[in-house]
Design a protein around this motif. Sequence first.
Motif, PDB file in Angstrom:
ATOM      1  N   PHE A   7      -4.431  20.610  19.680  1.00 25.80           N
ATOM      2  CA  PHE A   7      -3.857  21.231  20.874  1.00 25.80           C
ATOM      3  C   PHE A   7      -4.040  22.743  20.858  1.00 25.80           C
ATOM      4  O   PHE A   7      -4.262  23.358  21.904  1.00 25.80           O
ATOM      5  N   VAL A   8      -3.952  23.342  19.676  1.00 25.10           N
ATOM      6  CA  VAL A   8      -4.092  24.806  19.591  1.00 25.10           C
ATOM      7  C   VAL A   8      -5.504  25.228  19.194  1.00 25.10           C
ATOM      8  O   VAL A   8      -5.749  26.401  18.904  1.00 25.10           O
ATOM      9  N   GLY A   9      -6.438  24.269  19.167  1.00 20.88           N
ATOM     10  CA  GLY A   9      -7.833  24.606  18.915  1.00 20.88           C
ATOM     11  C   GLY A   9      -8.176  24.902  17.471  1.00 20.88           C
ATOM     12  O   GLY A   9      -9.109  25.665  17.191  1.00 20.88           O
ATOM     13  N   GLU A  10      -7.443  24.285  16.546  1.00 14.64           N
ATOM     14  CA  GLU A  10      -7.713  24.477  15.120  1.00 14.64           C
ATOM     15  C   GLU A  10      -8.368  23.223  14.539  1.00 14.64           C
ATOM     16  O   GLU A  10      -8.235  22.126  15.084  1.00 14.64           O
ATOM     17  N   GLU A  11      -9.063  23.391  13.424  1.00 12.29           N
ATOM     18  CA  GLU A  11      -9.763  22.265  12.808  1.00 12.29           C
ATOM     19  C   GLU A  11      -8.919  21.525  11.773  1.00 12.29           C
ATOM     20  O   GLU A  11      -9.072  20.315  11.589  1.00 12.29           O
ATOM     21  N   LYS A  12      -8.038  22.228  11.097  1.00 11.29           N
ATOM     22  CA  LYS A  12      -7.318  21.642   9.967  1.00 11.29           C
ATOM     23  C   LYS A  12      -5.926  21.183  10.380  1.00 11.29           C
ATOM     24  O   LYS A  12      -5.133  21.972  10.897  1.00 11.29           O
ATOM     25  N   PRO A  13      -5.599  19.909  10.159  1.00  9.76           N
ATOM     26  CA  PRO A  13      -4.254  19.432  10.501  1.00  9.76           C
ATOM     27  C   PRO A  13      -3.202  19.944   9.525  1.00  9.76           C
ATOM     28  O   PRO A  13      -3.532  20.505   8.472  1.00  9.76           O
ATOM     29  N   VAL A  14      -1.950  19.734   9.874  1.00 17.82           N
ATOM     30  CA  VAL A  14      -0.847  20.099   8.981  1.00 17.82           C
ATOM     31  C   VAL A  14      -0.576  18.889   8.100  1.00 17.82           C
ATOM     32  O   VAL A  14       0.237  18.027   8.428  1.00 17.82           O
ATOM     33  N   GLU A  15      -1.292  18.810   6.984  1.00 18.44           N
ATOM     34  CA  GLU A  15      -1.155  17.667   6.088  1.00 18.44           C
ATOM     35  C   GLU A  15       0.166  17.731   5.328  1.00 18.44           C
ATOM     36  O   GLU A  15       0.690  18.806   5.036  1.00 18.44           O
ATOM     37  N   ASN A  16       0.659  16.561   4.975  1.00 13.94           N
ATOM     38  CA  ASN A  16       1.925  16.456   4.267  1.00 13.94           C
ATOM     39  C   ASN A  16       1.787  16.964   2.835  1.00 13.94           C
ATOM     40  O   ASN A  16       0.912  16.523   2.097  1.00 13.94           O
ATOM     41  N   ALA A  17       2.654  17.886   2.437  1.00 11.47           N
ATOM     42  CA  ALA A  17       2.644  18.396   1.062  1.00 11.47           C
ATOM     43  C   ALA A  17       3.504  17.548   0.137  1.00 11.47           C
ATOM     44  O   ALA A  17       3.572  17.818  -1.058  1.00 11.47           O
ATOM     45  N   TRP A  18       4.150  16.532   0.683  1.00 11.56           N
ATOM     46  CA  TRP A  18       5.064  15.686  -0.087  1.00 11.56           C
ATOM     47  C   TRP A  18       4.371  15.103  -1.314  1.00 11.56           C
ATOM     48  O   TRP A  18       3.269  14.576  -1.228  1.00 11.56           O
ATOM     49  N   GLY A  19       5.024  15.222  -2.457  1.00 14.69           N
ATOM     50  CA  GLY A  19       4.468  14.670  -3.681  1.00 14.69           C
ATOM     51  C   GLY A  19       3.745  15.685  -4.537  1.00 14.69           C
ATOM     52  O   GLY A  19       3.329  15.374  -5.641  1.00 14.69           O
ATOM     53  N   HIS A  20       3.597  16.911  -4.052  1.00 12.74           N
ATOM     54  CA  HIS A  20       2.957  17.955  -4.850  1.00 12.74           C
ATOM     55  C   HIS A  20       4.032  18.832  -5.488  1.00 12.74           C
ATOM     56  O   HIS A  20       4.994  19.212  -4.836  1.00 12.74           O
ATOM     57  N   ALA A  21       3.835  19.162  -6.744  1.00 13.78           N
ATOM     58  CA  ALA A  21       4.840  19.962  -7.451  1.00 13.78           C
ATOM     59  C   ALA A  21       4.445  21.429  -7.536  1.00 13.78           C
ATOM     60  O   ALA A  21       4.899  22.141  -8.414  1.00 13.78           O
ATOM     61  N   ASN A  63       0.823  -1.206   0.000  1.00 12.87           N
ATOM     62  CA  ASN A  63       0.000   0.000   0.000  1.00 12.87           C
ATOM     63  C   ASN A  63       0.859   1.258   0.000  1.00 12.87           C
ATOM     64  O   ASN A  63       0.509   2.268  -0.617  1.00 12.87           O
ATOM     65  N   GLY A  64       1.993   1.193   0.683  1.00  8.67           N
ATOM     66  CA  GLY A  64       2.911   2.323   0.672  1.00  8.67           C
ATOM     67  C   GLY A  64       3.483   2.568  -0.714  1.00  8.67           C
ATOM     68  O   GLY A  64       3.642   3.715  -1.148  1.00  8.67           O
ATOM     69  N   MET A  65       3.772   1.477  -1.431  1.00  5.98           N
ATOM     70  CA  MET A  65       4.276   1.600  -2.796  1.00  5.98           C
ATOM     71  C   MET A  65       3.237   2.258  -3.698  1.00  5.98           C
ATOM     72  O   MET A  65       3.562   3.132  -4.508  1.00  5.98           O
ATOM     73  N   LEU A  66       1.984   1.845  -3.548  1.00  6.06           N
ATOM     74  CA  LEU A  66       0.916   2.440  -4.355  1.00  6.06           C
ATOM     75  C   LEU A  66       0.812   3.940  -4.086  1.00  6.06           C
ATOM     76  O   LEU A  66       0.635   4.744  -5.006  1.00  6.06           O
ATOM     77  N   TYR A  67       0.939   4.305  -2.820  1.00  3.38           N
ATOM     78  CA  TYR A  67       0.853   5.719  -2.434  1.00  3.38           C
ATOM     79  C   TYR A  67       1.981   6.522  -3.076  1.00  3.38           C
ATOM     80  O   TYR A  67       1.753   7.595  -3.651  1.00  3.38           O
ATOM     81  N   VAL A  68       3.203   6.000  -2.991  1.00  2.00           N
ATOM     82  CA  VAL A  68       4.356   6.723  -3.527  1.00  2.00           C
ATOM     83  C   VAL A  68       4.253   6.860  -5.044  1.00  2.00           C
ATOM     84  O   VAL A  68       4.479   7.934  -5.605  1.00  2.00           O
ATOM     85  N   LEU A  69       3.901   5.770  -5.717  1.00  2.00           N
ATOM     86  CA  LEU A  69       3.792   5.825  -7.176  1.00  2.00           C
ATOM     87  C   LEU A  69       2.671   6.769  -7.610  1.00  2.00           C
ATOM     88  O   LEU A  69       2.805   7.495  -8.601  1.00  2.00           O
ATOM     89  N   ASP A  70       1.576   6.761  -6.875  1.00  2.00           N
ATOM     90  CA  ASP A  70       0.468   7.666  -7.196  1.00  2.00           C
ATOM     91  C   ASP A  70       0.906   9.120  -7.037  1.00  2.00           C
ATOM     92  O   ASP A  70       0.573   9.981  -7.857  1.00  2.00           O
ATOM     93  N   LYS A  71       1.667   9.398  -5.984  1.00  2.00           N
ATOM     94  CA  LYS A  71       2.189  10.747  -5.792  1.00  2.00           C
ATOM     95  C   LYS A  71       3.120  11.134  -6.935  1.00  2.00           C
ATOM     96  O   LYS A  71       3.174  12.297  -7.343  1.00  2.00           O
ATOM     97  N   GLY A  72       3.848  10.147  -7.459  1.00  2.00           N
ATOM     98  CA  GLY A  72       4.731  10.423  -8.583  1.00  2.00           C
ATOM     99  C   GLY A  72       3.965  10.854  -9.817  1.00  2.00           C
ATOM    100  O   GLY A  72       4.368  11.762 -10.536  1.00  2.00           O
ATOM    101  N   LEU A  73       2.833  10.211 -10.058  1.00  2.00           N
ATOM    102  CA  LEU A  73       2.002  10.607 -11.197  1.00  2.00           C
ATOM    103  C   LEU A  73       1.402  11.992 -10.972  1.00  2.00           C
ATOM    104  O   LEU A  73       1.329  12.807 -11.888  1.00  2.00           O
ATOM    105  N   ASP A  74       0.965  12.266  -9.742  1.00  2.00           N
ATOM    106  CA  ASP A  74       0.436  13.597  -9.434  1.00  2.00           C
ATOM    107  C   ASP A  74       1.498  14.662  -9.671  1.00  2.00           C
ATOM    108  O   ASP A  74       1.231  15.727 -10.219  1.00  2.00           O
ATOM    109  N   TYR A  75       2.705  14.350  -9.242  1.00  2.00           N
ATOM    110  CA  TYR A  75       3.820  15.288  -9.398  1.00  2.00           C
ATOM    111  C   TYR A  75       4.046  15.586 -10.873  1.00  2.00           C
ATOM    112  O   TYR A  75       4.199  16.726 -11.273  1.00  2.00           O
ATOM    113  N   ASN A  76       4.042  14.547 -11.686  1.00  2.00           N
ATOM    114  CA  ASN A  76       4.242  14.739 -13.122  1.00  2.00           C
ATOM    115  C   ASN A  76       3.158  15.607 -13.733  1.00  2.00           C
ATOM    116  O   ASN A  76       3.425  16.543 -14.471  1.00  2.00           O
TER     117      ASN A  76
END
Length: 237
Positions: free
Chosen positions: A195-209, A59-72
Amino acid sequence: MKDGKLHIQFACTANQGRSPVAEAIARRAIKELGLEDRLDVSSSGTQAESINNRNYDWNGMLYVLDKGLDYNSEAEDESKAEPGKGSPIYTPTEKDLVRSVISRRVTEDHYNSSEELREIIDSLIRKTAVALSSYEHEQRGIYLREQGLELGETGKPTVADETIDLFLAMDPRNAGRAREILKGLPAVVTTLHEFVGEEKPVENAWGHALPSIYKEMYSRLQAYTENAVRKAAQHNI
């Protein structure tokens, strides 16, 4: 406690992007607020050992490869308002294979039963991870230079450390893994945004170009981290 100070640990997945930057931001905030005698900070990655060594499950491989296509697609799409600077990761033939893997036309059973196929896909995983990590580090470097921050050691795994008082994960997945690792220890485990009372987490931007995605991530990370330092100093965790 660590040396008589409240010990806060920030964590993401690999301790490469979000959490070491949060540690650097927090150290600066602690110094500026004169809290060096009350707070100490560190950072870690809840899957740092496996991710940094490229030990991906299927599943991790699928995630990484999918991010690669998104990046392209983002790097090549001229209709984007702010296209990335990355070059295409895959040749046309490789891209077809990646799509076959992601769509499950090539299955985990195929992968495990064919040494030749496994070598090809493994090489694509390595190629993808290097390209994505290179772009992430470039964007991280831009932010650090703009802020005048320096990173400490990166790639550190989350371990059962009894000196941790407050464990702030970047997203719910990291928090869940941390609760397993720190089970039975006194650390309070929660997400940074909660912890700081916010709704949106700090999502990973990895894989976005797109640089704008990284700018948004680091802007949110900075605001949340500085607020977390202030709150931790005011409350008995």
